[in-house]
Motif scaffolding. Structure first.
Motif, PDB file in Angstrom:
ATOM      1  N   LEU A 127       0.833  -1.196   0.000  1.00  0.00           N
ATOM      2  CA  LEU A 127       0.000   0.000   0.000  1.00  0.00           C
ATOM      3  C   LEU A 127       0.874   1.255   0.000  1.00  0.00           C
ATOM      4  N   ARG A 128       0.349   2.309  -0.603  1.00  0.00           N
ATOM      5  CA  ARG A 128       1.064   3.581  -0.654  1.00  0.00           C
ATOM      6  C   ARG A 128       0.749   4.402   0.588  1.00  0.00           C
ATOM      7  N   PRO A 129       1.655   5.271   1.017  1.00  0.00           N
ATOM      8  CA  PRO A 129       1.327   6.163   2.128  1.00  0.00           C
ATOM      9  C   PRO A 129       0.082   6.978   1.813  1.00  0.00           C
ATOM     10  N   GLY A 130      -0.779   7.123   2.806  1.00  0.00           N
ATOM     11  CA  GLY A 130      -2.007   7.883   2.594  1.00  0.00           C
ATOM     12  C   GLY A 130      -3.197   7.173   3.187  1.00  0.00           C
ATOM     13  N   THR A 131      -4.368   7.498   2.688  1.00  0.00           N
ATOM     14  CA  THR A 131      -5.601   6.949   3.230  1.00  0.00           C
ATOM     15  C   THR A 131      -6.021   5.688   2.473  1.00  0.00           C
ATOM     16  N   SER A 155      -5.718   6.155   7.811  1.00  0.00           N
ATOM     17  CA  SER A 155      -4.364   5.990   7.280  1.00  0.00           C
ATOM     18  C   SER A 155      -4.050   4.507   7.159  1.00  0.00           C
ATOM     19  N   VAL A 156      -3.396   4.125   6.065  1.00  0.00           N
ATOM     20  CA  VAL A 156      -3.047   2.709   5.911  1.00  0.00           C
ATOM     21  C   VAL A 156      -2.028   2.278   6.966  1.00  0.00           C
ATOM     22  N   ASP A 157      -1.338   3.245   7.569  1.00  0.00           N
ATOM     23  CA  ASP A 157      -0.364   2.904   8.615  1.00  0.00           C
ATOM     24  C   ASP A 157      -1.046   2.349   9.864  1.00  0.00           C
ATOM     25  N   ASP A 158      -2.342   2.610  10.004  1.00  0.00           N
ATOM     26  CA  ASP A 158      -3.079   2.195  11.204  1.00  0.00           C
ATOM     27  C   ASP A 158      -3.846   0.892  11.007  1.00  0.00           C
ATOM     28  N   LEU A 159      -3.627   0.198   9.888  1.00  0.00           N
ATOM     29  CA  LEU A 159      -4.389  -1.004   9.583  1.00  0.00           C
ATOM     30  C   LEU A 159      -3.664  -2.260  10.046  1.00  0.00           C
ATOM     31  N   SER A 160      -4.457  -3.279  10.403  1.00  0.00           N
ATOM     32  CA  SER A 160      -3.894  -4.592  10.721  1.00  0.00           C
ATOM     33  C   SER A 160      -3.526  -5.305   9.422  1.00  0.00           C
ATOM     34  N   GLY A 161      -2.875  -6.456   9.541  1.00  0.00           N
ATOM     35  CA  GLY A 161      -2.490  -7.224   8.365  1.00  0.00           C
ATOM     36  C   GLY A 161      -3.683  -7.643   7.531  1.00  0.00           C
ATOM     37  N   GLY A 162      -4.737  -8.111   8.206  1.00  0.00           N
ATOM     38  CA  GLY A 162      -5.933  -8.526   7.492  1.00  0.00           C
ATOM     39  C   GLY A 162      -6.637  -7.368   6.819  1.00  0.00           C
TER      40      GLY A 162
END
Length: 223
Positions: free
Chosen positions: A89-93, A130-137
């Motif tokens: 995933l790219r940095p961002g939402t 933010s994709v940085d806050d997502l779990s692996g799933g």
């Protein structure tokens, strides 16, 4: 009946090694072909050839009977979508990642389509996260939404649950089954998990040394 996706002696040679060796397989519409084999058997290399992420040294692929070299690469990759093992995933939402194709073409993102896809993938209201806050799933589901956003006819999945815990793996599998059935998707699934191949595959192809050593129903190949 013409297969949705067919390979004819598909071959890739790198540094003198035949990493994909004269593979001829076909997948009919709305069917799932599960590709199994040990690490280094050529599974992922085969998958990358199917929409020209890598170029074959010999042989070709037919999409509904048309040699895929006659299809513009951008159109081909829209019709034959690829979900990598690493979501990348790219940095961002989440919204920006799902609609990344539109962003690259400098076109507006279809927010309603993003919303519907995220709801289908059990990520309602995640557009501005933010994709940085997502779990692996969650990251894997965003990667699937990103591929589905362009409405592909064929879905290529490279080890889609390999880094997930058992509960999350089961959730992703159920979602994939539902998507494949609802959207009549044709699917090629690379997996190291023979039980997953049994659960999801209509047919199974086993690779070894870049070549197909067995092909048939899950019961025929895995038994």
């Amino acid at each position: 009946m013409v297969a949705k996706l067919e390979t004819d002696s598909l071959t890739r040679v790198v540094d003198g090694e035949r990493i994909v060796d004269a593979v001829s397989l076909s997948v009919h519409e709305s069917n799932v072909l599960a590709v199994i084999g040990s690490s280094g058997a050529g599974k992922s290399s085969f998958l990358r050839l199917l929409n020209r992420l890598d170029e074959p040294t010999d042989g070709t692929v037919y999409l509904e009977g048309t040699d895929y070299r006659e299809i513009e690469p951008q159109e081909l990759r829209q019709r034959v979508g690829f979900v990598p093992q690493d979501p990348a995933l790219r940095p961002g939402t989440v919204r920006e990642n799902v609609g990344v194709g539109d962003r690259i073409r400098d076109e507006p993102i279809d927010d309603e389509r993003v919303r519907r896809l995220l709801e289908r993938l059990q990520l309602p209201g995640y557009e501005d996260r933010s994709v940085d806050d997502l779990s692996g799933g969650e990251r894997q589901r965003v990667a699937i939404a990103r591929t589905l956003y362009v409405d592909p006819e064929v879905l290529l999945l490279d080890e889609p649950t390999s880094h997930l815990d058992t509960e999350t793996e089961s959730k992703i599998e159920r979602l994939l089954e539902e998507l494949i059935q609802t959207d009549n998707l044709t699917c090629v699934l690379v997996t190291h998990d023979t039980s997953q191949a049994e659960r999801l595959g209509d047919r199974v192809a086993e690779f070894d040394g870049g070549a197909v050593v067995a092909e048939g129903t899950p019961e025929e190949v895995i038994a």
